[in-house]
Design an enzyme around this catalytic site. Structure first.
Site, PDB file in Angstrom:
ATOM      1  N   GLN A   1       0.838  -1.193   0.000  1.00 21.83           N
ATOM      2  CA  GLN A   1       0.000   0.000   0.000  1.00 21.83           C
ATOM      3  C   GLN A   1       0.882   1.256   0.000  1.00 21.83           C
ATOM      4  OE1 GLN A   1      -3.243  -0.078   2.731  1.00 21.83           O
ATOM      5  NE2 GLN A   1      -3.894   1.967   2.204  1.00 21.83           N
ATOM      6  N   PHE A   2       1.214   1.732  -1.191  1.00 22.65           N
ATOM      7  CA  PHE A   2       2.107   2.882  -1.317  1.00 22.65           C
ATOM      8  C   PHE A   2       1.532   4.139  -0.684  1.00 22.65           C
ATOM      9  CE2 PHE A   2      -0.547   3.740  -4.952  1.00 22.65           C
ATOM     10  CZ  PHE A   2      -0.526   5.126  -5.091  1.00 22.65           C
ATOM     11  N   THR A   3       0.220   4.210  -0.516  1.00 20.73           N
ATOM     12  CA  THR A   3      -0.391   5.415   0.049  1.00 20.73           C
ATOM     13  C   THR A   3       0.004   5.638   1.506  1.00 20.73           C
ATOM     14  OG1 THR A   3      -2.423   4.232   0.612  1.00 20.73           O
ATOM     15  CG2 THR A   3      -2.355   5.341  -1.546  1.00 20.73           C
TER      16      THR A   3
END
Length: 145
Positions: free
Chosen positions: A78-80
């Site tokens: 989850q890059f966010t």
């Protein structure tokens, strides 16, 4: 590298309505990889997740780890989680690793967690995922390395 660890009764991840991975009692790990992260950090974070004492003993105290309860982990990239929100209202993702760097570190984290003795189910890197879970507690811990 940042991990949001949620203790769960069960969890699954789907792509286009098809379940691709699931786990029973254990944890969901949402994993964010930053551009400067290393293999060493991935291994260290995996060890921390495996030994994090967030499961209750017979007295109801957080005293047991994922290893001690024989739980599994569902790991989702989850890059966010690496969003920078210090300016304005739109998150910036410039600190997040590009996919060519992030995916090997995601896989390194998963492999290191498996080497610790934790069964690992994986999301599909880069796919649009639907994560379903029952957070047990609820218990949610944020870990940074």
């Amino acid at each position: 590298m940042r991990a949001v660890v949620q203790r769960v009764a069960w969890a699954s991840v789907s792509v286009d309505g098809e379940t691709v991975a699931e786990v029973g009692a254990g944890v969901v790990v949402l994993l964010g990889v930053a551009a400067e992260d290393t293999d060493e950090q991935a291994g260290r974070l995996a060890g921390k997740v495996a030994r994090l004492r967030i499961f209750e003993n017979d007295d109801g105290r957080f005293d047991l780890s994922l290893l001690e309860v024989s739980g599994g982990a569902l790991v989702v990239s989850q890059f966010t989680l690496i969003a920078d929100t210090r300016k304005g209202n739109r998150p910036s993702f410039t600190l997040a690793a590009v996919p060519d760097l992030a995916e090997p570190l995601y896989e390194r984290f998963c492999a290191a967690l498996e080497n610790e003795g934790v069964p690992v189910a994986r999301g599909v890197f880069g796919a649009r995922l639907q994560v379903s879970l029952v957070n047990d507690g609820p218990v949610t811990i944020v870990l940074d390395v």
